[in-house]
Design an enzyme around this catalytic site. Sequence first.
Site, short mmCIF file in Angstrom:
data_model
loop_
_atom_site.label_atom_id
_atom_site.label_comp_id
_atom_site.label_asym_id
_atom_site.label_seq_id
_atom_site.Cartn_x
_atom_site.Cartn_y
_atom_site.Cartn_z
N HIS A 197 0.88 -1.17 0.00
CA HIS A 197 0.00 0.00 0.00
C HIS A 197 0.92 1.22 0.00
O HIS A 197 2.06 1.13 0.48
CB HIS A 197 -0.88 0.02 1.25
CG HIS A 197 -1.83 -1.15 1.33
ND1 HIS A 197 -1.73 -2.14 2.27
CD2 HIS A 197 -2.88 -1.46 0.54
CE1 HIS A 197 -2.70 -3.02 2.07
NE2 HIS A 197 -3.40 -2.64 1.02
N ASP A 231 2.28 1.73 3.37
CA ASP A 231 3.22 0.71 3.87
C ASP A 231 4.64 1.20 3.59
O ASP A 231 5.57 0.91 4.34
CB ASP A 231 3.06 -0.63 3.12
CG ASP A 231 1.78 -1.37 3.48
OD1 ASP A 231 1.36 -1.31 4.65
OD2 ASP A 231 1.21 -2.02 2.57
C1 3MF Z 1 -9.11 -6.82 0.93
C2 3MF Z 1 -7.92 -7.07 0.14
C3 3MF Z 1 -6.82 -6.04 0.28
C4 3MF Z 1 -6.10 -5.79 -1.01
C5 3MF Z 1 -4.92 -4.89 -0.81
C6 3MF Z 1 -4.18 -4.56 -2.07
C7 3MF Z 1 -5.89 -5.84 2.46
O1 3MF Z 1 -10.06 -7.79 0.80
O2 3MF Z 1 -7.82 -8.06 -0.54
O3 3MF Z 1 -5.93 -6.53 1.27
O4 3MF Z 1 -5.67 -6.97 -1.58
O5 3MF Z 1 -5.38 -3.71 -0.24
O6 3MF Z 1 -5.00 -4.16 -3.08
#
Ligand code: 3MF
Length: 344
Positions: free
Chosen positions: A49, A52
């Site tokens: 992200h 992150d």
């Molecule tokens: C939520 C997800 C997310 C996405 C991530 C990257 C936290 O259901 O799957 O994981 O995969 O934000 O796009």
Amino acid sequence: MKSEYKFSFGPWNIHSGADPFGPAVRKEVPFARKVKLCRELGFHAMQFHDDDAVPQPENKTPAQLQRAAAKIRRILEGEGLAAEFVAPRLWEHPLGIDGAYTSNDPKTRRWANERSLRAIDIARALGTKLIVLWLAREGTYLRESKNGIESYQRLLESINHMLRYDPEIEIAVEPKPNEPTDHAYLPTIGHALAMASQTSDPSRVGGLIETAHAMLAGLDPSDEMAFALSMGKLWGVHLNDQNGLKFDEDKAFGMANLRGAYNQVRILELGGYAATGRYVGLDVKALRTQKDKEALRHLSNSRRIFLALVEKVRTFDRKIEAQCVARRDYEALDLAVTEHLMGL
Ligand code: 3MF
Ligand code: MG
């Protein structure tokens, strides 16, 4: 086991076990340690992200943002790893409570568009051109709270805004039908790719398919992957598993529905996914019951099962398959696949 597949996961996939019903049960693992573990576990890249990599990106000057991202890139490169993608995390910010690109509030929409450009800056600084859009709160908790037609037009404008800003980036939409919202916009890969075709540069908009998200939409993940592969649009996957229609469980790959996992690997093999150079990404959670020391098994087990299933797909007797298909004897085919998976 050797394989030409490259694997990735995100830092959120090593976590302390907090859930909506209880607090953390394991120690936080520092980022640098996660990067080391990523390599030690046989993975090739990390997913990010925006925050992150660079916390609070909208409060940083361009120079601060570049410096922070460069530091992360050095840590990755120190372990011989790459960054697979950057996804703007709009859903944790107070402004994004009722959605970001599709918020009814113009100030929020401007913030979302600006922050997405910062996510692109971060991606470029980390050495990747892939932007993932999981549209978490772009949807409604209450149907009457938004005009769905306007919402889809706003989403399209926001994607075009990103494409205009950087003529080289690619955007992969990660569809999900619900959770956290009641109903989400772009719930399936069909919706995502239909919108891709309407953007200012359709060749730069594709999809990332997560197993659990497809299942929550009541669809077969391997068919969702086939749809994207048939158009050259599968630019990422989030493999995991899911026990029926409930919350997004993010179980380790193959652990709830082995046959379904086999079919996802089969379609990736049929589609020549490894040769596209795209990653086999995981989006898996350790069970909350795992102790600190064992809280990496969901990653190593998922990779292990994926590679074992590649072998299963490659060693399935093509003659039997062809005979069953020619005779339209799908019960014989069913048994042959099941016995093959059972090692019989
Ligand atoms: C939520 C997800 C997310 C996405 C991530 C990257 C936290 O259901 O799957 O994981 O995969 O934000 O796009
Ligand atoms: Mg995901």
